[in-house]
Design a protein around this motif. Sequence first.
Motif, PDB file in Angstrom:
ATOM      1  N   THR A 175       0.832  -1.208   0.000  1.00 11.14           N
ATOM      2  CA  THR A 175       0.000   0.000   0.000  1.00 11.14           C
ATOM      3  C   THR A 175       0.866   1.258   0.000  1.00 11.14           C
ATOM      4  N   GLY A 176       1.914   1.247   0.816  1.00 12.15           N
ATOM      5  CA  GLY A 176       2.815   2.398   0.842  1.00 12.15           C
ATOM      6  C   GLY A 176       3.477   2.660  -0.491  1.00 12.15           C
ATOM      7  N   ASN A 177       3.880   1.615  -1.172  1.00 17.09           N
ATOM      8  CA  ASN A 177       4.498   1.787  -2.488  1.00 17.09           C
ATOM      9  C   ASN A 177       3.507   2.334  -3.507  1.00 17.09           C
ATOM     10  N   VAL A 178       2.244   1.954  -3.385  1.00 13.74           N
ATOM     11  CA  VAL A 178       1.221   2.501  -4.288  1.00 13.74           C
ATOM     12  C   VAL A 178       1.080   4.007  -4.051  1.00 13.74           C
ATOM     13  N   PHE A 179       1.060   4.426  -2.781  1.00 13.65           N
ATOM     14  CA  PHE A 179       0.981   5.860  -2.471  1.00 13.65           C
ATOM     15  C   PHE A 179       2.163   6.610  -3.084  1.00 13.65           C
ATOM     16  N   PHE A 180       3.368   6.087  -2.881  1.00 16.69           N
ATOM     17  CA  PHE A 180       4.548   6.753  -3.433  1.00 16.69           C
ATOM     18  C   PHE A 180       4.505   6.775  -4.956  1.00 16.69           C
ATOM     19  N   MET A 181       4.038   5.696  -5.545  1.00 17.13           N
ATOM     20  CA  MET A 181       4.013   5.608  -7.001  1.00 17.13           C
ATOM     21  C   MET A 181       3.026   6.621  -7.592  1.00 17.13           C
ATOM     22  N   VAL A 182       1.825   6.666  -7.037  1.00 22.20           N
ATOM     23  CA  VAL A 182       0.811   7.608  -7.536  1.00 22.20           C
ATOM     24  C   VAL A 182       1.260   9.048  -7.289  1.00 22.20           C
ATOM     25  N   GLY A 183       1.731   9.329  -6.070  1.00 23.03           N
ATOM     26  CA  GLY A 183       2.188  10.680  -5.769  1.00 23.03           C
ATOM     27  C   GLY A 183       3.348  11.100  -6.638  1.00 23.03           C
ATOM     28  N   GLY A 184       4.293  10.181  -6.903  1.00 23.78           N
ATOM     29  CA  GLY A 184       5.445  10.503  -7.733  1.00 23.78           C
ATOM     30  C   GLY A 184       5.071  10.852  -9.156  1.00 23.78           C
ATOM     31  N   VAL A 185       4.099  10.120  -9.712  1.00 21.58           N
ATOM     32  CA  VAL A 185       3.644  10.413 -11.080  1.00 21.58           C
ATOM     33  C   VAL A 185       3.025  11.806 -11.147  1.00 21.58           C
TER      34      VAL A 185
END
Length: 549
Positions: free
Chosen positions: A331-341
């Motif tokens: 879940t944390g990686n999804v947050f970072f991935m979406v926020g980074g994009v």
Amino acid sequence: ISSQSHRDRLSLLLVYSIYKTDSNRKNQLSKMLKRSMFVLAVIGLIDSISYMAVSPSLIFYVLELGGTKEQYGLIMSIFSFASFSAKPLYGAWVDKGGNKFRVPYLSSLAVSVVGALLYFLAVTAANSKIAVAMIFAGRFLSGLGAANQALGYAYLASVVPPEMQTRTSTLLSMMRIVGMTVGPGINYFLDTIDGQVFGVPVDPLNAVGLLLAIGNFVTALTVYFVLPEPPEKDDIKLPEAMDAGSSSSAAYWKACLSIDILLPTFILFVANSAFQLIETALPAAAAHGLGWGPVETSGVLGATSIIIFGVMTLVMYLSARKVSDTKLVATGNVFFMVGGVFIYLMWTDMAKVWHYVVPVMVSVAGFPFIASPNRSNFTRAVMNQPALESSQATMQAILSMFSSVAGFTTPGFVAAYVIRSPQQVDNSADHRELTPLALYAPVLCALSLVGLYYAESKGGKQVEDSTEAAPAGEGTPLVATKTSSSMARKKSSVAELNQAFRRSNVVARRSSVEIMGLPGFDTLAEQETQKNQLADLEEFKALIEMDDD
């Protein structure tokens, strides 16, 4: 127990004696804890205010004195590198000094004061090269001093029982949040400064150095007059022969290079690197895109600390509800991935404020999901490797090291290759503040998700294979699973107990999951492991006493 050698029985008793104190010493530690908490709270408060003053304003100071954005990135990196390099030295100093903390603390603060004064006096340099060099040297010395945060974790390990350390760290982190919350007010005050001190020009940018010097001096006075020295550390060291067997070098390296060990280190590196992207790029991008200065940027960074603490509370709740560590990390990686994009797509010179703020908040919300649950996965993987049984403290130090490496490798890369100069933004067709290389963060997070899926699939297949291959018998667990909560209870060995409560292990565990000075928490699996280990110590003591009788 009666079949063990006298040395084995004695060593088990020594293990117990290291970590269990008598009632008098516990009372002494209880009285000491109140004063200690006050001092550590002051240190955390001043440290967080210092962070909120430097981070948003550093790039403006470097550029004002004739530096470049590449030099800004290098200065950001050197602070983290100096801190990374000095932490082991402080730990060794305390160990060799008989568990005395005051002198190492005061020495680190003295170095920080010198570094802050160099930072402050950079405006007096004869040319831009000397000025930037003074800022560089000042931040290097400040990094050496900031490494004393490891002393804080070591001090807590000396005066706080293991079962209370997470609660104590949480209370201290609240003081850091207070400091970050008032940070924008401090920057607003600094923004009004214009004058001289002993003939040295003082403006909103170099006043930061003067603030750091005063803050560290106040901290030094507090440490000197209030911080109590903990009791002498028991210098009993179990002989290597006491470890439950030794593994070959090939088995050791095979265990270290297993996917269960490598993946958490990679994930932690990626998470810290993604956060460093925000910390390094936001001041420069928002300055050009929104016309922001240090005050506005510090407001966003202060808000991120509140988001991190709030999400950390949510993750603690989910962990207590037995949501798996792997799901939390994913879940944390999804947050970072979406926020980074969205950071790459929305940070333009024509954007609105929320285009900058929302992606930052989404990204930082991912860190609490990753930090402690990822460490929990790593710890479980180490404990499941017999070849690493006597190297648990070393492995935790390696995990902490990967966290620090991201801190001093990312800023230089981001400043040189990710942040666009104002001229580059104006001449570009998309008017984005960052180059496409900013997408490294979401790409690496996607790789982390792939790794988690592979490791989870591999672990599930191993459980199925072991269940099918092993005939039922006395040694077969009733339920074969891959989670620690349902795994058959395994007694801790002498080597495991010796490693688990070693102070260096505690320091490494705490420092590996901190962000902006905020420590992590112990997951449900980690709490259960610690509870079992403490119970094993009690049982070893009872068995030894029975055998002696």
